[in-house]
Design a protein around this motif. Structure first.
Motif, PDB file in Angstrom:
ATOM      1  N   TYR A 133      -0.489 -10.154   3.143  1.00 21.41           N
ATOM      2  CA  TYR A 133      -0.104 -11.115   4.155  1.00 21.41           C
ATOM      3  C   TYR A 133      -1.289 -11.601   5.193  1.00 21.41           C
ATOM      4  N   PRO A 134      -2.211 -12.280   4.747  1.00 24.96           N
ATOM      5  CA  PRO A 134      -3.586 -12.402   5.601  1.00 24.96           C
ATOM      6  C   PRO A 134      -3.625 -13.230   6.680  1.00 24.96           C
ATOM      7  N   LYS A 135      -2.458 -14.124   6.911  1.00 30.79           N
ATOM      8  CA  LYS A 135      -2.086 -14.816   8.051  1.00 30.79           C
ATOM      9  C   LYS A 135      -1.149 -13.996   9.107  1.00 30.79           C
ATOM     10  N   ASP A 136      -0.958 -12.923   8.974  1.00 24.95           N
ATOM     11  CA  ASP A 136       0.085 -12.107   9.616  1.00 24.95           C
ATOM     12  C   ASP A 136      -0.565 -10.838  10.123  1.00 24.95           C
ATOM     13  N   THR A 137       0.166 -10.479  11.217  1.00 18.42           N
ATOM     14  CA  THR A 137      -0.283  -9.247  11.861  1.00 18.42           C
ATOM     15  C   THR A 137       0.867  -8.308  11.387  1.00 18.42           C
ATOM     16  N   ILE A 138       0.566  -6.784  11.761  1.00 17.70           N
ATOM     17  CA  ILE A 138       1.665  -5.872  11.526  1.00 17.70           C
ATOM     18  C   ILE A 138       3.032  -6.322  12.249  1.00 17.70           C
ATOM     19  N   TYR A 176      -4.033  -0.186   5.783  1.00 10.71           N
ATOM     20  CA  TYR A 176      -4.180  -1.181   6.580  1.00 10.71           C
ATOM     21  C   TYR A 176      -4.452  -2.626   6.178  1.00 10.71           C
ATOM     22  N   THR A 177      -5.989  -2.577   5.493  1.00  8.33           N
ATOM     23  CA  THR A 177      -6.149  -3.896   5.329  1.00  8.33           C
ATOM     24  C   THR A 177      -5.605  -4.128   3.822  1.00  8.33           C
ATOM     25  N   GLU A 178      -5.097  -3.328   3.056  1.00  8.29           N
ATOM     26  CA  GLU A 178      -4.307  -3.646   1.663  1.00  8.29           C
ATOM     27  C   GLU A 178      -2.859  -4.586   2.334  1.00  8.29           C
ATOM     28  N   ARG A 189     -12.357  -5.326   5.303  1.00 13.03           N
ATOM     29  CA  ARG A 189     -12.146  -3.965   4.641  1.00 13.03           C
ATOM     30  C   ARG A 189     -13.572  -3.048   4.824  1.00 13.03           C
ATOM     31  N   LYS A 190     -14.508  -3.793   4.497  1.00  9.67           N
ATOM     32  CA  LYS A 190     -15.782  -3.006   4.473  1.00  9.67           C
ATOM     33  C   LYS A 190     -16.019  -2.725   5.974  1.00  9.67           C
ATOM     34  N   ILE A 202       1.345   6.060  10.453  1.00  9.93           N
ATOM     35  CA  ILE A 202       0.813   6.339   8.964  1.00  9.93           C
ATOM     36  C   ILE A 202       2.072   6.331   7.958  1.00  9.93           C
ATOM     37  N   ILE A 203       3.235   6.735   8.160  1.00  4.87           N
ATOM     38  CA  ILE A 203       4.286   6.843   7.419  1.00  4.87           C
ATOM     39  C   ILE A 203       4.760   5.465   7.118  1.00  4.87           C
ATOM     40  N   ILE A 204       5.290   4.684   8.024  1.00  3.36           N
ATOM     41  CA  ILE A 204       5.592   3.474   7.971  1.00  3.36           C
ATOM     42  C   ILE A 204       4.927   2.505   6.965  1.00  3.36           C
ATOM     43  N   PRO A 205       3.644   2.570   7.794  1.00  2.00           N
ATOM     44  CA  PRO A 205       2.366   1.673   6.727  1.00  2.00           C
ATOM     45  C   PRO A 205       2.571   1.973   5.169  1.00  2.00           C
TER      46      PRO A 205
END
Length: 370
Positions: A60-65, A53-55, A213-214, A344-347
């Motif tokens: 895309y640091p300005k975006d959500t999923i 998720y964090t990767e 991430r931490k 899980i699968i799509i990410p």
């Protein structure tokens, strides 16, 4: 409207989102007395999920999923997935709302109308989401501290009562081997760990972006330790048979606890867990759906969606099943056919596509230079 939360608040949200409801039940009874080992083992896949998720967010640091799916999968597939995630968040909110209503009916107010309980509960959720994610995150972190205090107090009281904790109930350890424990515990990937996918909607709002991430990894480890200790408590105090067949093993544990003849009604803590945990979980899922809708339709302020989405979630919670056993049965379907692909699968596929795009881009640049 730009929202901001701290890394500590993100930590609190990642822990409290699943813990507030997962702590009520004996998860993975199929693993029997080794359920606590299964819980501990699946902390590692939980950490891997957070890394995925964090990767994706780092790319895309300005975006959500909801907003980076079209950038990864293209407009048609990507926007379809974005809408599916919005519906998914709202549906999970509806399921947890129904869970909370049913638990209150069974454990606390059996003669109260389901509709009255639901309206009162959803009204607090609507108000909480209307005030904004900053307030929700602050409240969540405060409740985390409260829950940890209750958790420590619970163990101190149990150890102070003779013959209450029977560690021999945990034996035999690994009776059927480690692979059996791993096999029986696989649903733990989806619940509780994969539920934190809704919090990917908050990553761009964290002020200390370098600590996202931490915070996510440490929160997952902390959550795993809490739930492992909870499982050990259920088995050692209630015994395997009672713990695995009881609807609410946490309530039964609190009923055993007492200090002398005066302080013996610790069931109030179960009610506290139940209501606060349900409120936090539903609020974050409703907010995730609200934010997703506002991002797709380019709405600047999400709070105007609190009331309509809250009403939709409430009505859905009443319609998804006719009774509680049917609701529980449909939850098993949800784990396999909804949580697993969407959380899980799509990410994983999205992250692989991101790496492939980078790889092909580098190759094109090399060919251009040649």
């Amino acid at each position: 409207m730009k929202t901001k939360i701290s890394a500590y608040q993100l930590f609190g949200a990642i822990v409290m989102l699943p813990y507030g409801t997962a702590a009520l039940f004996f998860i993975t009874p199929e693993a029997k007395q080794d359920a606590w080992i299964s819980m501990l083992i699946y902390v590692l896949p939980g950490i891997l999920l957070q890394l995925i998720y964090t990767e994706l967010w780092k790319k895309y640091p300005k975006d959500t999923i909801v907003t980076y799916m079209p950038k990864i999968f293209g407009k048609i597939i990507g926007y379809t997935l974005s809408v599916i995630y919005i519906i998914y968040f709202a549906y999970i909110a509806a399921r947890i709302t129904r869970d909370t209503i049913e638990i209150i009916l069974i454990a606390v107010m059996p003669r109260m109308s389901m509709y009255i309980i639901g309206i009162v509960f959803m009204s607090t959720v609507i108000y909480g989401t209307y005030t904004g994610i900053e307030n929700l995150s602050r409240v969540c972190f405060v409740f985390l501290i409260l829950f940890v205090v209750i958790f420590v107090m619970k163990w101190v009281l149990l150890f102070s009562m003779p013959d209450t904790i029977k560690l021999y109930n945990l034996k035999p350890v690994l009776e059927k081997g480690i692979f059996s424990v791993i096999k029986e515990g696989w649903p733990l990937i989806t619940f509780p760990y994969a539920e934190s996918i809704v919090l990917t909607m908050l990553y761009p709002s964290v002020t200390e972006s370098s600590r996202v991430r931490k915070s996510a990894v440490l929160a997952t480890i902390f959550l795993g330790v809490l739930l492992t200790c909870n499982t050990i408590m259920f088995i050692s105090v209630l015994g395997l048979n009672f713990a695995s067949t009881s609807l609410f093993p946490l309530l039964q544990t609190y009923r055993i606890m007492k200090i002398g003849e005066v302080f013996s009604r610790f069931g109030v803590f179960f009610i506290l867990f139940m209501i606060i945990g349900g409120f936090i979980k539903v609020s974050f899922f409703v907010y995730g759906s609200m934010l997703g809708v506002s991002q797709l339709i380019k709405l600047n302020d999400t709070k105007y969606l609190a009331l309509p989405l809250g009403i939709v979630v409430f009505i859905t919670s009443l319609l998804i099943s006719s009774n509680y056993p049917q609701h529980i049965q449909s939850g098993k379907f949800l784990t396999t056919y909804t949580h697993l692909p969407l959380a899980i699968i799509i990410p994983i596929i999205a992250l692989i596509l991101c790496y492939l795009k980078v790889l092909f881009s580098k190759k094109r640049n090399v060919y251009k230079k040649i």
